[in-house]
Design an enzyme around this catalytic site. Structure first.
Site, mmCIF file in Angstrom:
data_model
loop_
_atom_site.group_PDB
_atom_site.id
_atom_site.type_symbol
_atom_site.label_atom_id
_atom_site.label_comp_id
_atom_site.label_asym_id
_atom_site.label_seq_id
_atom_site.Cartn_x
_atom_site.Cartn_y
_atom_site.Cartn_z
ATOM 1 N N ASP A 181 -6.763 -5.039 -9.536
ATOM 2 C CA ASP A 181 -6.847 -3.594 -9.724
ATOM 3 C C ASP A 181 -5.480 -2.975 -10.050
ATOM 4 O OD1 ASP A 181 -7.701 -0.970 -9.723
ATOM 5 O OD2 ASP A 181 -7.884 -0.823 -7.536
ATOM 6 N N GLY B 168 -7.425 9.699 -3.031
ATOM 7 C CA GLY B 168 -6.353 10.371 -3.739
ATOM 8 C C GLY B 168 -5.049 9.610 -3.735
#
Length: 286
Positions: free
Chosen positions: A136, A231
Protein backbone atom coordinates in the site's frame (compact mmCIF):
# COMPACT_ATOMS: atom_id res chain seq x y z
CA UNK A 1 -4.80 9.43 15.39
CA UNK A 2 -6.12 6.42 13.80
CA UNK A 3 -8.48 4.69 11.65
CA UNK A 4 -11.81 3.25 12.32
CA UNK A 5 -12.83 -0.28 12.47
CA UNK A 6 -10.83 -2.41 10.13
CA UNK A 7 -8.16 -0.10 9.00
CA UNK A 8 -8.09 -0.76 5.35
CA UNK A 9 -7.46 2.90 5.69
CA UNK A 10 -7.37 3.46 2.12
CA UNK A 11 -10.98 3.53 1.19
CA UNK A 12 -12.39 4.56 4.55
CA UNK A 13 -9.70 7.07 5.29
CA UNK A 14 -10.04 9.06 2.18
CA UNK A 15 -13.78 8.96 2.33
CA UNK A 16 -13.78 9.97 5.96
CA UNK A 17 -11.89 13.09 5.04
CA UNK A 18 -14.86 14.30 3.02
CA UNK A 19 -16.62 14.73 6.36
CA UNK A 20 -19.54 12.77 5.01
CA UNK A 21 -21.85 12.00 7.91
CA UNK A 22 -21.73 8.43 9.23
CA UNK A 23 -24.62 7.33 11.47
CA UNK A 24 -23.44 7.34 15.06
CA UNK A 25 -24.51 3.79 15.63
CA UNK A 26 -22.65 2.44 12.61
CA UNK A 27 -19.11 1.14 12.40
CA UNK A 28 -16.86 3.34 10.28
CA UNK A 29 -15.10 1.64 7.40
CA UNK A 30 -11.71 0.14 8.17
CA UNK A 31 -9.34 2.49 6.54
CA UNK A 32 -5.93 3.95 7.01
CA UNK A 33 -6.82 7.57 6.90
CA UNK A 34 -6.81 8.34 10.56
CA UNK A 35 -5.75 10.99 12.96
CA UNK A 36 -3.62 10.20 15.89
CA UNK A 37 -5.88 8.90 18.64
CA UNK A 38 -4.58 9.38 22.15
CA UNK A 39 -1.81 11.61 20.85
CA UNK A 40 -0.54 15.12 21.52
CA UNK A 41 -0.10 18.34 19.52
CA UNK A 42 3.28 19.02 17.90
CA UNK A 43 4.76 21.75 15.75
CA UNK A 44 5.62 20.70 12.21
CA UNK A 45 9.25 21.57 12.93
CA UNK A 46 9.32 18.46 15.15
CA UNK A 47 8.36 16.21 12.23
CA UNK A 48 9.01 18.35 9.11
CA UNK A 49 8.72 15.35 6.79
CA UNK A 50 4.98 15.09 7.60
CA UNK A 51 2.99 16.62 4.74
CA UNK A 52 -0.72 16.73 3.92
CA UNK A 53 -2.22 15.42 0.69
CA UNK A 54 -4.96 17.84 -0.33
CA UNK A 55 -7.56 18.71 -2.95
CA UNK A 56 -9.89 21.60 -2.23
CA UNK A 57 -11.89 20.79 -5.38
CA UNK A 58 -12.83 17.39 -3.93
CA UNK A 59 -12.75 17.88 -0.17
CA UNK A 60 -13.50 21.57 0.29
CA UNK A 61 -11.64 24.25 2.20
CA UNK A 62 -12.64 23.42 5.77
CA UNK A 63 -9.30 21.69 6.38
CA UNK A 64 -7.49 23.06 3.33
CA UNK A 65 -8.67 20.02 1.35
CA UNK A 66 -6.58 17.55 3.42
CA UNK A 67 -7.70 13.95 3.00
CA UNK A 68 -4.55 11.86 3.63
CA UNK A 69 -1.02 12.18 4.89
CA UNK A 70 2.27 11.80 3.01
CA UNK A 71 5.98 11.82 3.77
CA UNK A 72 8.87 13.73 2.18
CA UNK A 73 11.60 11.26 1.15
CA UNK A 74 13.32 13.65 -1.28
CA UNK A 75 13.22 17.36 -2.04
CA UNK A 76 10.69 16.77 -4.82
CA UNK A 77 9.42 13.30 -3.87
CA UNK A 78 6.85 12.16 -1.31
CA UNK A 79 5.29 8.80 -0.54
CA UNK A 80 1.72 8.11 0.56
CA UNK A 81 -0.71 5.19 0.74
CA UNK A 82 -1.87 3.75 -2.58
CA UNK A 83 -5.40 3.53 -1.26
CA UNK A 84 -5.49 7.31 -0.86
CA UNK A 85 -5.39 7.57 -4.65
CA UNK A 86 -8.03 4.95 -5.37
CA UNK A 87 -10.75 5.97 -7.82
CA UNK A 88 -13.41 5.18 -5.23
CA UNK A 89 -11.81 7.76 -2.95
CA UNK A 90 -11.18 10.46 -5.53
CA UNK A 91 -14.15 9.80 -7.80
CA UNK A 92 -11.84 9.68 -10.81
CA UNK A 93 -8.38 8.43 -11.75
CA UNK A 94 -5.73 10.38 -9.78
CA UNK A 95 -4.08 11.74 -12.92
CA UNK A 96 -7.33 13.55 -13.69
CA UNK A 97 -7.25 15.55 -10.45
CA UNK A 98 -6.31 19.12 -11.35
CA UNK A 99 -5.57 20.53 -7.92
CA UNK A 100 -3.83 17.65 -6.12
CA UNK A 101 -1.20 19.21 -3.86
CA UNK A 102 0.98 18.53 -0.87
CA UNK A 103 0.98 20.98 2.00
CA UNK A 104 4.38 21.06 3.70
CA UNK A 105 5.84 22.96 6.63
CA UNK A 106 2.41 23.72 8.08
CA UNK A 107 1.23 22.94 11.62
CA UNK A 108 -2.28 24.45 11.31
CA UNK A 109 -3.89 23.43 8.03
CA UNK A 110 -5.67 26.80 7.74
CA UNK A 111 -2.61 28.95 8.36
CA UNK A 112 -0.43 30.53 5.69
CA UNK A 113 2.63 28.69 7.00
CA UNK A 114 4.81 26.56 4.73
CA UNK A 115 4.29 25.62 1.09
CA UNK A 116 1.59 24.20 -1.16
CA UNK A 117 3.16 22.34 -4.08
CA UNK A 118 1.36 20.73 -7.00
CA UNK A 119 1.77 17.01 -7.67
CA UNK A 120 3.13 16.50 -11.20
CA UNK A 121 3.62 12.73 -11.27
CA UNK A 122 1.88 9.79 -9.59
CA UNK A 123 3.28 6.25 -9.45
CA UNK A 124 1.02 3.81 -7.64
CA UNK A 125 2.75 0.57 -6.66
CA UNK A 126 1.72 -1.92 -9.40
CA UNK A 127 1.93 -4.74 -6.83
CA UNK A 128 -0.62 -3.12 -4.50
CA UNK A 129 -3.23 -5.73 -3.52
CA UNK A 130 -6.59 -4.25 -2.51
CA UNK A 131 -7.71 -7.53 -0.95
CA UNK A 132 -4.90 -7.95 1.57
CA UNK A 133 -3.74 -4.26 1.57
CA UNK A 134 -0.22 -5.48 0.78
CA UNK A 135 2.08 -3.02 -0.99
CA UNK A 136 0.00 0.00 0.00
CA UNK A 137 2.20 2.83 -1.26
CA UNK A 138 2.47 5.37 -4.04
CA UNK A 139 5.32 7.71 -4.99
CA UNK A 140 4.50 11.30 -5.96
CA UNK A 141 6.74 13.69 -7.87
CA UNK A 142 6.31 17.37 -7.03
CA UNK A 143 6.37 20.42 -9.26
CA UNK A 144 8.54 22.29 -6.74
CA UNK A 145 11.18 21.62 -4.11
CA UNK A 146 11.04 21.14 -0.38
CA UNK A 147 13.90 22.15 1.93
CA UNK A 148 16.43 19.38 2.54
CA UNK A 149 15.66 19.66 6.26
CA UNK A 150 12.16 18.30 5.55
CA UNK A 151 13.44 15.03 4.08
CA UNK A 152 13.50 11.87 6.22
CA UNK A 153 15.73 8.87 5.58
CA UNK A 154 14.03 5.55 4.81
CA UNK A 155 14.85 2.36 6.71
CA UNK A 156 15.91 -0.32 4.24
CA UNK A 157 15.76 -4.11 4.53
CA UNK A 158 17.35 -5.41 7.72
CA UNK A 159 17.33 -2.06 9.53
CA UNK A 160 17.26 -2.57 13.33
CA UNK A 161 14.55 0.10 13.63
CA UNK A 162 12.04 -2.58 12.58
CA UNK A 163 12.77 -4.70 15.67
CA UNK A 164 9.80 -5.42 17.97
CA UNK A 165 9.77 -3.12 20.97
CA UNK A 166 11.31 -0.18 19.11
CA UNK A 167 9.66 3.11 20.05
CA UNK A 168 8.21 5.03 17.11
CA UNK A 169 6.14 8.15 16.44
CA UNK A 170 3.20 8.44 14.04
CA UNK A 171 1.99 11.91 13.02
CA UNK A 172 -0.89 13.42 11.07
CA UNK A 173 -4.06 15.49 10.97
CA UNK A 174 -6.49 12.58 11.26
CA UNK A 175 -9.30 11.64 13.59
CA UNK A 176 -8.26 12.22 17.19
CA UNK A 177 -11.01 10.21 18.88
CA UNK A 178 -12.09 7.51 16.42
CA UNK A 179 -15.46 9.27 16.27
CA UNK A 180 -14.85 11.66 13.38
CA UNK A 181 -13.19 14.59 15.19
CA UNK A 182 -10.51 15.62 12.74
CA UNK A 183 -7.53 17.69 13.80
CA UNK A 184 -6.74 21.03 12.22
CA UNK A 185 -3.34 21.15 13.86
CA UNK A 186 -0.68 18.47 13.53
CA UNK A 187 -0.63 15.74 16.17
CA UNK A 188 1.59 12.79 17.02
CA UNK A 189 1.46 9.62 19.09
CA UNK A 190 4.14 7.36 20.54
CA UNK A 191 3.75 3.68 19.77
CA UNK A 192 5.89 0.53 19.80
CA UNK A 193 6.70 -1.83 16.94
CA UNK A 194 4.96 -5.14 17.69
CA UNK A 195 6.00 -8.72 16.84
CA UNK A 196 4.84 -10.08 13.50
CA UNK A 197 3.20 -13.13 15.11
CA UNK A 198 0.99 -10.88 17.25
CA UNK A 199 -0.05 -8.90 14.17
CA UNK A 200 -0.73 -12.07 12.17
CA UNK A 201 -3.02 -13.36 14.94
CA UNK A 202 -4.86 -10.03 15.03
CA UNK A 203 -5.40 -9.99 11.25
CA UNK A 204 -5.37 -13.58 9.93
CA UNK A 205 -7.50 -12.63 6.92
CA UNK A 206 -10.93 -11.20 6.27
CA UNK A 207 -12.76 -8.35 4.55
CA UNK A 208 -10.48 -5.72 6.12
CA UNK A 209 -7.19 -7.23 5.01
CA UNK A 210 -4.57 -9.84 5.82
CA UNK A 211 -1.33 -9.22 7.70
CA UNK A 212 1.75 -9.90 5.54
CA UNK A 213 5.03 -9.55 7.45
CA UNK A 214 7.15 -8.92 4.35
CA UNK A 215 5.17 -5.87 3.29
CA UNK A 216 3.62 -4.70 6.57
CA UNK A 217 4.41 -4.02 10.20
CA UNK A 218 2.12 -3.16 13.05
CA UNK A 219 2.59 -0.82 15.97
CA UNK A 220 0.75 0.29 19.08
CA UNK A 221 0.13 -1.49 22.37
CA UNK A 222 -1.47 -4.94 22.75
CA UNK A 223 -3.84 -3.47 25.35
CA UNK A 224 -4.86 -0.62 23.03
CA UNK A 225 -4.03 3.05 23.25
CA UNK A 226 -2.38 5.68 21.02
CA UNK A 227 -2.87 4.92 17.35
CA UNK A 228 -3.29 6.43 13.91
CA UNK A 229 -6.86 6.82 12.68
CA UNK A 230 -9.05 8.01 9.81
CA UNK A 231 -7.36 10.75 7.84
CA UNK A 232 -3.83 9.70 8.79
CA UNK A 233 -3.42 7.24 5.91
CA UNK A 234 -0.14 7.62 4.07
CA UNK A 235 1.45 9.47 6.98
CA UNK A 236 4.78 8.60 8.65
CA UNK A 237 5.81 6.13 11.31
CA UNK A 238 9.35 7.12 12.30
CA UNK A 239 11.76 5.26 14.59
CA UNK A 240 15.38 6.06 15.41
CA UNK A 241 15.30 8.96 12.96
CA UNK A 242 14.21 6.81 10.01
CA UNK A 243 10.92 6.23 8.24
CA UNK A 244 9.80 2.65 8.88
CA UNK A 245 6.08 2.74 8.04
CA UNK A 246 3.20 4.47 6.28
CA UNK A 247 -0.22 4.52 7.94
CA UNK A 248 -2.23 1.92 6.04
CA UNK A 249 -5.08 0.03 7.68
CA UNK A 250 -6.51 -1.59 10.80
CA UNK A 251 -9.72 -2.35 12.67
CA UNK A 252 -10.91 0.67 14.59
CA UNK A 253 -8.54 3.06 16.31
CA UNK A 254 -6.59 2.22 19.45
CA UNK A 255 -8.57 -0.97 20.20
CA UNK A 256 -7.17 -3.75 22.40
CA UNK A 257 -5.76 -6.60 20.34
CA UNK A 258 -6.15 -4.69 17.05
CA UNK A 259 -2.97 -2.65 16.46
CA UNK A 260 -2.51 -0.29 13.56
CA UNK A 261 -1.00 -1.78 10.41
CA UNK A 262 1.59 0.14 8.38
CA UNK A 263 3.20 -0.37 5.00
CA UNK A 264 6.75 -1.59 5.65
CA UNK A 265 9.01 1.07 4.14
CA UNK A 266 11.69 -1.47 3.21
CA UNK A 267 9.26 -2.43 0.41
CA UNK A 268 9.33 1.16 -0.87
CA UNK A 269 13.14 1.10 -0.72
CA UNK A 270 13.19 -2.16 -2.69
CA UNK A 271 10.95 -0.64 -5.35
CA UNK A 272 12.96 2.57 -5.68
CA UNK A 273 16.46 1.11 -5.23
CA UNK A 274 16.36 -2.59 -6.21
CA UNK A 275 20.12 -2.93 -6.71
CA UNK A 276 20.95 -1.41 -3.33
CA UNK A 277 18.32 -3.52 -1.57
CA UNK A 278 19.69 -6.71 -3.11
CA UNK A 279 23.04 -5.99 -1.44
CA UNK A 280 21.46 -5.20 1.92
CA UNK A 281 21.78 -7.58 4.84
CA UNK A 282 19.02 -10.22 4.53
CA UNK A 283 16.23 -10.21 7.08
CA UNK A 284 13.10 -12.26 7.50
CA UNK A 285 11.22 -9.26 8.87
CA UNK A 286 12.17 -6.40 6.54
Amino acid sequence: MRRSIARALIRPLALAATVTAIPLGSTPPAVADSVVVGGFPIDVSEAPWTVALASRDLFGGTRAGQFCGAVAIGRSTVVTAAHCLAEEVLGAPPDGLRDLKVIAGRTDLLSGQGQEIAVREIRVNPAYDVTTNSGDFAVLGLAGSLPQSAVVAMAGPGDPAYAPGTEAVVSGWGDTTGAGRYARRLRAARVRVLPDDLCARAYPGGPDGTYRARTMLCAGEPAGGPDGCQGDSGGPLVAEGRLIGLVSWGSGCGRPGLPGVYTRVSEVVRALHPATSARARPSTHA
